[in-house]
Each structure stands twice: as structure tokens, then as C-alpha cells.
Design an enzyme around this catalytic site. Structure first.
Site, PDB file in Angstrom:
ATOM      1  N   ASP A  19       9.200   2.759  -0.016  1.00 34.30           N
ATOM      2  CA  ASP A  19       8.139   3.392   0.754  1.00 34.30           C
ATOM      3  C   ASP A  19       8.343   2.976   2.209  1.00 34.30           C
ATOM      4  O   ASP A  19       7.965   1.874   2.611  1.00 34.30           O
ATOM      5  CB  ASP A  19       6.773   2.949   0.234  1.00 34.30           C
ATOM      6  N   TYR A  39       0.853  -1.192   0.000  1.00 33.13           N
ATOM      7  CA  TYR A  39       0.000   0.000   0.000  1.00 33.13           C
ATOM      8  C   TYR A  39       0.883   1.234   0.000  1.00 33.13           C
ATOM      9  O   TYR A  39       1.826   1.328   0.782  1.00 33.13           O
ATOM     10  CB  TYR A  39      -0.889   0.003   1.245  1.00 33.13           C
ATOM     11  N   LYS A  44       4.028   8.793   9.191  1.00 37.14           N
ATOM     12  CA  LYS A  44       3.808   8.138  10.483  1.00 37.14           C
ATOM     13  C   LYS A  44       4.792   8.622  11.571  1.00 37.14           C
ATOM     14  O   LYS A  44       4.617   9.698  12.098  1.00 37.14           O
ATOM     15  CB  LYS A  44       3.787   6.623  10.297  1.00 37.14           C
TER      16      LYS A  44
HETATM   17  C1  LIG Z   1       0.264   4.357   5.944  1.00 33.76           C
HETATM   18  C2  LIG Z   1       1.020   4.154   4.724  1.00 33.76           C
HETATM   19  C3  LIG Z   1       0.916   5.033   3.622  1.00 33.76           C
HETATM   20  C4  LIG Z   1      -0.081   6.153   3.570  1.00 33.76           C
HETATM   21  O1  LIG Z   1       0.148   7.104   4.558  1.00 33.76           O
HETATM   22  P1  LIG Z   1      -1.044   8.100   4.971  1.00 33.76           P
HETATM   23  O2  LIG Z   1      -0.410   9.016   5.935  1.00 33.76           O
HETATM   24  O3  LIG Z   1      -2.106   7.225   5.566  1.00 33.76           O
HETATM   25  O4  LIG Z   1      -1.503   8.771   3.733  1.00 33.76           O
HETATM   26  C5  LIG Z   1       1.744   4.829   2.550  1.00 33.76           C
HETATM   27  N1  LIG Z   1       2.628   3.820   2.533  1.00 33.76           N
HETATM   28  C6  LIG Z   1       2.752   2.952   3.561  1.00 33.76           C
HETATM   29  C7  LIG Z   1       3.768   1.877   3.495  1.00 33.76           C
HETATM   30  C8  LIG Z   1       1.941   3.079   4.675  1.00 33.76           C
HETATM   31  O5  LIG Z   1       2.047   2.190   5.664  1.00 33.76           O
END
Ligand SMILES: *Cc1c(COP(=O)(O)O)cnc(C)c1O
Length: 428
Positions: free
Chosen positions: A240, A145, A268
């Protein structure tokens, strides 16, 4: 959980004004049934709901709360910053400190740009990769994701080597036709994608340790393979690290595994609980961003002083303490306890863990990618989830989410969790 009358009343009202009653879908408990509870306070490793229930929390606001909730230093930093003004929309000194800290923490990061969410970070990194490579195609992995930007909302689909299929209504197929989706941990699929699209792939975006379909680890050599295959074709490797950044180590998964991607995305933890995203990489690539270069990216609240203050404090606290050693110890204790609980209950469980991230899949087969994860017995997970909740332990309300341990989780918290799991698993 003992009572839930206040939560039920709030949810009924929320349903009137908010689609599904929530501002982010997984919070609605649809995957496990029942209704979400409403939290109005959190401290350390515990959350408190409006009905007075206290729970040991392994969601940690989906990752940011690595130091536990309401860490006194972060609260103070945010208060201090707020006294000076909540937003300026013009450069402020905290942005510089944050950028310096992030670049110092992550090997290979020469420049970084702050934004407001992980979604923004990934969307912008993709745009930048395309602008730099002057190519359109992107490879992503099913089960990974990268936020909810149009071109990244693709999971799988046959014929994925040529055309991706949108995962959401409202995403025109044309927006995802440059997204190639392949299974994680399988080199052949990636090789085939490069062979079918030579010199056309701008980059690979990957969660180096995928944590959005539960949690599975890269097989030994797999990240190295991704590094080599991208370099050989002139494509960029984008890690990511929105979830793994500052979670698996100060230098993220790339620091832990010793792999240097071309671009990295964060979010995060670097916001200390406030809304933040960031992406960075080599100066040569980052300098293509506006105002220096032709790749446009912007944000009214980017580099917000409250978020910078919270993030700076979180990073400093993580660097100044033995946080990662402590997290490893707690993680190992939880892993041992959970595996023993499953064994004595004779329930087949794959307990995947790295550092303070974990996931329990209810299957007797090892889980290395999305297809493996899908074999987990979700009905069993649902029972496990509700059983744990009744015992005062909150894990994410879906089989396909990672769990997070914080430095605030005590030995007693872990023991209580393992005891709860032993009891719940016997009844599965
Ligand atoms: C949570 C997450 C996102 C998206 O971040 P948001 O702050 O919710 O937009 C993208 N990549 C990874 C790996 C994530 O865990």
C-alpha cells in the site's frame, strides 16, 4: 495563531450540518483538543486561514502536496483540462498518459487501473488478490491503515491469528474474519500466521514504510522477508503505497528498497491534489479485472480528466526536477534541528524520518511498530502541537500521523520551524 473568530463561527455552523463538523474525522482536532481552523487559501509551503493567520504547513493535505500547494503548473493543467469538460465517462487520452507514466515510474508495474481514492485502491487490490489466489485470508499489520473498507478496518485484538475484531461499529464480525492482524517488524508473527493457515492466505497488505501510526521504518531485511514468505506460500505481496508512492522516490518505497510486490496501491500524490487512487501490478494479475476477467471493479468518475491532468503534471514535475534530492536535504536539516532542539530542552524524542516523511514521538525508546508508538507521551505531544500552532507551524493534529515536507519548504521555513520547536520544547 492570533485570532480565530471566523474559524469558530464556521465550525459552529459546520457542527449543525456535518457530523462532527468535518468530512474526515482527524480534521476535528479531537486528539489534541480545541477546534480546527478553516483554510481558504494555500500557496507553496504555507496555508492561510479565514482569520488571516499564515502557517508553515507540514500536513500538505495529508501527503499529496509534495510540490507545495497550488503549484502553478498543476493549476494551469487543471484549468486547461476543465475548459475541455470536467468528466466524460468514456475513455480520454489523459488516462492513457497517466497509466504509461505510472507504469514507467514504478518498477514491476505492468498495468494500472485508476480509481478515486486510496480506500478504493486498497479495497480493489484485496479483491483482486483474493480472486487471483482463490483464497480468502489476508494478513495486515496493526497500525497500518489501508482506507476505510470493511475488511481492512481491523487493527489488533488477541486471537488475531484466527479472528480479527472490527475496529468500527457497523462492520459485521463476519466481514473481518478473514483478516489476520499481526505486529509490524516481527517476522515470527507472520510465520506463525502462515503456519496456522497454510495455502489459505491470499496475500499480505502492508505499508512498506508505515505512516499511519506516526512513522516507523521497516527493519533491515523485513520487507525482503515479507517478499520471501509470501512467494513461498503462493500468496501475493501488496504494497500500500498510497502515502509512500512518489513520496519516497518516483518508484515509491518499492523503488527505494528494491523490492517488487505483486500488487501496489497508490493515491495522494498521483492525484496532484485532486481525488485519485490507483492500483497496479503484473499484467497476469491485473488482467483478471473486468471487463477481461471475473474480478469486478468500476467507477463513474475513475480516470477523471481534471484529476489525470493534475496527477500527470505532478509526476512529470517530480521526474524533471531534482525533487527527491532537495526533499532529502530539507528532511535532513529538519531532523538535525529537531533533534538538537529536543536535546537542549532535555525532552526525550524519537525523531523518525525517511526522505520527506517524519514523526516526533515523545519517548526515550526507539519506535519500530504500533506498540512502541503507543508509549509516546501524548499529553506532551498535545502541548507541543498547540505550542507549534501558536508559533505559526502546523503539524498534524495527532501523534499518530506522519509529517510531510514539500519542495516548496525553504531553508527559512525549516529554520523557523526548528526555532519554534526549540522554544516550545523548553516549555514542555
Ligand atoms: C491515506 C491512505 C489510504 C486511504 O486513502 P484515501 O484517499 O484517504 O481513501 C490508504 N492507505 C494509506 C497507506 C494511506 O496513507
Amino acid at each position: 495563531m492570533i485570532t480565530s473568530t471566523k474559524s469558530e463561527a464556521l465550525f459552529a455552523e459546520a457542527l449543525r450540518y456535518i457530523p462532527g463538523g468535518v468530512n474526515s474525522p482527524v480534521r476535528a482536532f479531537r486528539a489534541v483538543g480545541g477546534q480546527p481552523f478553516f483554510v481558504n487559501k494555500a500557496k507553496g509551503a504555507h496555508i492561510f486561514d479565514v482569520d488571516g493567520n499564515e502557517l508553515i504547513d507540514y500536513v500538505g493535505t495529508w501527503g499529496p502536496a509534495i510540490l507545495g500547494h497550488a503549484h502553478p503548473k498543476i493549476i494551469q493543467a487543471v484549468k486547461n483540462a476543465a475548459e475541455q469538460g470536467t468528466s466524460f465517462g468514456i475513455p480520454n487520452p489523459l488516462e492513457v498518459e497517466m497509466a504509461r507514466l505510472v507504469c514507467a515510474s514504478v518498477p514491476g508495474l505492468e498495468k494500472v487501473r485508476m480509481c478515486n481514492s486510496g480506500t478504493e485502491a486498497c479495497m480493489s487490490a484485496i479483491r483482486l488478490a483474493r480472486g487471483f489466489a482463490r483464497r480468502d485470508k489476508i494478513i495486515k499489520f496493526d497500525g497500518c491503515y489501508h482506507g476505510h473498507a470493511d475488511s481492512l478496518l481491523v487493527k489488533a485484538g488477541s486471537g488475531a491469528l484466527t479472528f480479527g475484531h472490527p475496529d468500527s461499529a457497523g462492520v459485521p464480525a463476519a466481514f473481518t474474519q478473514h483478516t489476520i492482524v499481526v505486529p509490524f517488524n516481527e517476522p515470527e508473527a507472520v510465520r506463525a500466521a502462515f503456519a496456522a493457515n497454510p495455502q489459505q492466505i491470499a496475500g499480505i497488505i502492508v505499508e512498506p514504510v508505515p505512516g499511519n501510526a506516526g512513522l516507523y521504518l521497516p527493519k533491515p531485511g523485513y520487507l525482503e522477508f515479507l517478499r520471501d514468505v509470501t512467494s513461498a506460500d503462493g500468496a501475493l505481496l501488496i504494497f500500500d503505497e498510497v502515502m509512500t508512492g512518489f513520496r519516497l522516490a518516483l518508484g515509491g518505497a518499492q523503488g527505494r528498497f528494491g523490492i517488487q510486490p505483486d500488487l501496489s496501491c497508490f493515491g495522494k500524490i498521483i492525484g496532484g491534489g485532486l481525488p485519485v487512487g490507483a492500483f497496479g501490478g503484473r499484467a497476469e494479475i491485473m488482467d483478471l479485472l473486468a471487463p477481461l476477467g471475473p474480478v469486478y471493479q468500476a467507477g463513474t468518475l475513475s480516470g477523471n480528466p481534471l484529476a489525470m491532468a493534475a496527477g500527470i503534471t505532478a509526476i512529470k514535475e517530480l521526474s524533471a526536477t531534482h525533487a527527491y534530492a532537495a526533499l532529502e536535504e530539507s528532511g535532513a536539516a529538519l531532523e538535525t534541528g529537531m533533534k538538537n532542539a529536543a536535546k537542549s530542552a532535555k525532552i526525550p524524542v524519537q525523531f523518525n524520518r525517511i526522505g520527506s516523511m517524519f514523526c516526533a514521538y515523545f519517548t526515550d525508546q526507539p519506535v519500530h511498530n504500533l506498540a512502541d508508538a503507543m508509549k509516546s507521551d501524548r499529553a506532551r505531544f498535545t502541548k507541543f502541537f498547540h505550542g507549534m500552532l501558536r508559533e505559526g507551524v502546523y503539524i498534524a493534529p495527532s501523534q499518530f500521523e506522519a509529517g510531510f515536507i514539500s519542495t516548496a519548504h525553504t531553508v527559512a521555513d525549516i529554520e523557523k520551524t526548528v526555532e519554534a520547536a526549540a522554544k516550545v520544547m523548553k516549555a514542555l
